[in-house]
Design a protein around this motif. Structure first.
Motif, PDB file in Angstrom:
ATOM      1  N   MET A   1       5.403 -10.657  14.298  1.00 51.31           N
ATOM      2  CA  MET A   1       5.355 -10.516  12.843  1.00 51.31           C
ATOM      3  C   MET A   1       4.075  -9.789  12.430  1.00 51.31           C
ATOM      4  N   ALA A   2       4.209  -8.842  11.527  1.00 58.13           N
ATOM      5  CA  ALA A   2       3.046  -8.074  11.075  1.00 58.13           C
ATOM      6  C   ALA A   2       2.091  -8.959  10.279  1.00 58.13           C
ATOM      7  N   PRO A   3       0.803  -8.764  10.443  1.00 56.36           N
ATOM      8  CA  PRO A   3      -0.153  -9.531   9.636  1.00 56.36           C
ATOM      9  C   PRO A   3       0.006  -9.204   8.160  1.00 56.36           C
ATOM     10  N   LYS A   4      -0.424 -10.126   7.329  1.00 58.75           N
ATOM     11  CA  LYS A   4      -0.288  -9.969   5.888  1.00 58.75           C
ATOM     12  C   LYS A   4      -1.681  -9.941   5.251  1.00 58.75           C
ATOM     13  N   ILE A   5      -1.914  -8.926   4.425  1.00 59.86           N
ATOM     14  CA  ILE A   5      -3.209  -8.767   3.768  1.00 59.86           C
ATOM     15  C   ILE A   5      -3.050  -9.018   2.275  1.00 59.86           C
ATOM     16  N   LEU A   6      -3.892  -9.871   1.739  1.00 66.33           N
ATOM     17  CA  LEU A   6      -3.921 -10.119   0.298  1.00 66.33           C
ATOM     18  C   LEU A   6      -4.943  -9.178  -0.336  1.00 66.33           C
ATOM     19  N   VAL A   7      -4.469  -8.309  -1.210  1.00 65.64           N
ATOM     20  CA  VAL A   7      -5.342  -7.399  -1.953  1.00 65.64           C
ATOM     21  C   VAL A   7      -5.528  -7.963  -3.353  1.00 65.64           C
ATOM     22  N   VAL A   8      -6.758  -8.050  -3.812  1.00 65.25           N
ATOM     23  CA  VAL A   8      -7.036  -8.570  -5.146  1.00 65.25           C
ATOM     24  C   VAL A   8      -7.598  -7.447  -6.011  1.00 65.25           C
ATOM     25  N   LEU A   9      -6.880  -7.131  -7.089  1.00 64.60           N
ATOM     26  CA  LEU A   9      -7.297  -6.103  -8.034  1.00 64.60           C
ATOM     27  C   LEU A   9      -7.789  -6.731  -9.327  1.00 64.60           C
ATOM     28  N   THR A  10      -8.633  -6.013 -10.028  1.00 66.45           N
ATOM     29  CA  THR A  10      -9.122  -6.451 -11.326  1.00 66.45           C
ATOM     30  C   THR A  10      -8.017  -6.411 -12.373  1.00 66.45           C
ATOM     31  N   SER A  11      -8.156  -7.265 -13.386  1.00 64.57           N
ATOM     32  CA  SER A  11      -7.311  -7.192 -14.579  1.00 64.57           C
ATOM     33  C   SER A  11      -8.077  -6.624 -15.767  1.00 64.57           C
ATOM     34  N   ALA A  12      -9.345  -6.268 -15.552  1.00 64.12           N
ATOM     35  CA  ALA A  12     -10.197  -5.779 -16.648  1.00 64.12           C
ATOM     36  C   ALA A  12      -9.935  -4.299 -16.904  1.00 64.12           C
ATOM     37  N   ALA A  13      -9.390  -3.988 -18.071  1.00 63.26           N
ATOM     38  CA  ALA A  13      -9.026  -2.612 -18.404  1.00 63.26           C
ATOM     39  C   ALA A  13     -10.121  -1.869 -19.149  1.00 63.26           C
ATOM     40  N   THR A  14     -10.979  -2.594 -19.852  1.00 66.13           N
ATOM     41  CA  THR A  14     -12.041  -1.955 -20.634  1.00 66.13           C
ATOM     42  C   THR A  14     -13.352  -2.712 -20.474  1.00 66.13           C
ATOM     43  N   ASN A  15     -14.446  -1.981 -20.612  1.00 60.75           N
ATOM     44  CA  ASN A  15     -15.784  -2.558 -20.589  1.00 60.75           C
ATOM     45  C   ASN A  15     -16.038  -3.187 -21.961  1.00 60.75           C
ATOM     46  N   PRO A  16     -16.244  -4.502 -22.031  1.00 56.69           N
ATOM     47  CA  PRO A  16     -16.428  -5.142 -23.336  1.00 56.69           C
ATOM     48  C   PRO A  16     -17.674  -4.698 -24.083  1.00 56.69           C
ATOM     49  N   SER A  17     -18.631  -4.112 -23.371  1.00 58.63           N
ATOM     50  CA  SER A  17     -19.868  -3.704 -24.038  1.00 58.63           C
ATOM     51  C   SER A  17     -19.732  -2.392 -24.804  1.00 58.63           C
ATOM     52  N   ASN A  18     -18.793  -1.548 -24.374  1.00 59.02           N
ATOM     53  CA  ASN A  18     -18.665  -0.242 -25.043  1.00 59.02           C
ATOM     54  C   ASN A  18     -17.225   0.234 -25.226  1.00 59.02           C
ATOM     55  N   GLY A  19     -16.262  -0.574 -24.757  1.00 62.00           N
ATOM     56  CA  GLY A  19     -14.868  -0.206 -24.923  1.00 62.00           C
ATOM     57  C   GLY A  19     -14.362   0.858 -23.967  1.00 62.00           C
ATOM     58  N   GLN A  20     -15.206   1.295 -23.047  1.00 58.94           N
ATOM     59  CA  GLN A  20     -14.804   2.346 -22.111  1.00 58.94           C
ATOM     60  C   GLN A  20     -13.775   1.819 -21.121  1.00 58.94           C
ATOM     61  N   GLU A  21     -12.811   2.669 -20.786  1.00 57.43           N
ATOM     62  CA  GLU A  21     -11.795   2.307 -19.808  1.00 57.43           C
ATOM     63  C   GLU A  21     -12.445   2.084 -18.440  1.00 57.43           C
ATOM     64  N   ILE A  22     -11.997   1.040 -17.756  1.00 57.94           N
ATOM     65  CA  ILE A  22     -12.516   0.794 -16.405  1.00 57.94           C
ATOM     66  C   ILE A  22     -11.323   0.603 -15.449  1.00 57.94           C
ATOM     67  N   GLY A  23     -11.056  -0.605 -14.984  1.00 57.85           N
ATOM     68  CA  GLY A  23      -9.959  -0.834 -14.051  1.00 57.85           C
ATOM     69  C   GLY A  23     -10.398  -0.708 -12.601  1.00 57.85           C
ATOM     70  N   TRP A  24      -9.410  -0.514 -11.713  1.00 60.94           N
ATOM     71  CA  TRP A  24      -9.700  -0.383 -10.275  1.00 60.94           C
ATOM     72  C   TRP A  24      -9.602   1.086  -9.876  1.00 60.94           C
ATOM     73  N   TYR A  25     -10.226   1.409  -8.735  1.00 55.11           N
ATOM     74  CA  TYR A  25     -10.453   2.806  -8.359  1.00 55.11           C
ATOM     75  C   TYR A  25      -9.477   3.245  -7.267  1.00 55.11           C
ATOM     76  N   LEU A  26      -8.716   4.273  -7.570  1.00 51.39           N
ATOM     77  CA  LEU A  26      -7.585   4.699  -6.748  1.00 51.39           C
ATOM     78  C   LEU A  26      -7.870   4.836  -5.247  1.00 51.39           C
ATOM     79  N   PRO A  27      -8.847   5.633  -4.800  1.00 51.40           N
ATOM     80  CA  PRO A  27      -8.995   5.841  -3.347  1.00 51.40           C
ATOM     81  C   PRO A  27      -9.388   4.583  -2.591  1.00 51.40           C
ATOM     82  N   GLU A  28      -9.907   3.593  -3.312  1.00 51.85           N
ATOM     83  CA  GLU A  28     -10.369   2.371  -2.660  1.00 51.85           C
ATOM     84  C   GLU A  28      -9.221   1.447  -2.262  1.00 51.85           C
ATOM     85  N   LEU A  29      -8.037   1.716  -2.786  1.00 50.73           N
ATOM     86  CA  LEU A  29      -6.830   1.061  -2.298  1.00 50.73           C
ATOM     87  C   LEU A  29      -5.975   2.041  -1.506  1.00 50.73           C
ATOM     88  N   ALA A  30      -5.920   3.288  -1.953  1.00 52.15           N
ATOM     89  CA  ALA A  30      -5.061   4.282  -1.301  1.00 52.15           C
ATOM     90  C   ALA A  30      -5.421   4.481   0.169  1.00 52.15           C
TER      91      ALA A  30
END
Length: 234
Positions: A1-30
């Motif tokens: 059976m193949a091993p199973k990896i749990l990936v945890v991503l952020t749910s934070a879409a914006t920076n509360p201090s300035n409203g700028q979009e944030i989120g998770w970074y594509l190449p770091e999962l890709a």
């Protein structure tokens, strides 16, 4: 059976201090997914479940990277239908490793998320590999061991550097310096390379011996994936 990896991503879409979009970074999962997808099964979770917000800036900046662009085009279900952290909290036995991609999001939610902290503690006690890249190591900062020490005490670690944060013009909008906190909690074990250069560190959790894998920035994602392959004996 193949091993199973749990990936945890952020749910934070914006920076509360300035409203700028944030989120998770594509190449770091890709890139880790590209390295591991033929060898392991992925389950992706986030604090809120459902859609985990991706940084559109990362999609644009890495549009010429074939691995990232292919992943973005073909694997949206991985981050558009994540499970809630609360639903995997008691399922650690099912998984062989846990991995935290970065993006600025983790410094605003995973840093202090009680369920994420509990998950990492359980993986550490089970001596299962723990991986994180860029701002992903923010999720490690509030994790303590039964001894009361930090998860990263006496470990060698890396993560997004002050120089890199300054280069993005993002320092003033951050709630803390990731480099400084990693340095403090590890007891001087933070290391880095030049701005936006690849840096991988493989260390151990003090007293437990589980593998701790950290990468400095987005271009370190592939190396983190390869380190997870080695840690899992694949």
């Amino acid at each position: 059976m193949a091993p199973k990896i749990l990936v945890v991503l952020t749910s934070a879409a914006t920076n509360p201090s300035n409203g700028q979009e944030i989120g998770w970074y594509l190449p770091e999962l890709a890139h880790p997914w590209d390295v591991l997808q033929s060898k392991a099964e992925f389950v992706v979770a986030s604090p809120k479940g459902g859609v985990a917000p991706i940084s559109t800036q990362s999609v644009e900046l890495f549009s010429s990277d074939p691995v990232s662009s292919k992943f973005f085009a073909e694997q949206k279900s991985l981050w558009e239908d994540t499970v809630k952290l609360s639903d995997v909290l008691d399922r650690v036995d099912e998984f062989d490793a846990i991995y935290y991609p970065g993006g600025h999001g983790p410094v605003f939610d995973l840093y202090s998320d009680a369920e994420s902290i509990s998950l990492i503690q359980k993986f550490a006690l089970a001596r299962k590999p723990i991986g994180a890249v860029c701002h992903g190591p923010a999720a490690l900062l509030n994790v303590t061991l039964p001894s009361g020490e930090s998860l990263i005490a006496s470990a060698t670690v890396t993560g997004f550097s002050n120089d890199e944060e300054d280069a993005l013009g993002a320092t003033a909008a951050m709630p803390f310096s990731l480099e400084d906190e990693l340095q403090r909690l590890s007891g001087g074990g933070y290391v880095k390379t030049e701005k936006f250069g690849e840096k991988l560190v493989v260390s151990q959790v003090k007293g437990l011996g589980g593998t701790l894998i950290t990468g400095q920035n987005p271009v370190s994602g592939k190396a983190v994936g390869e380190a997870l392959v080695e840690a899992l004996g694949l």
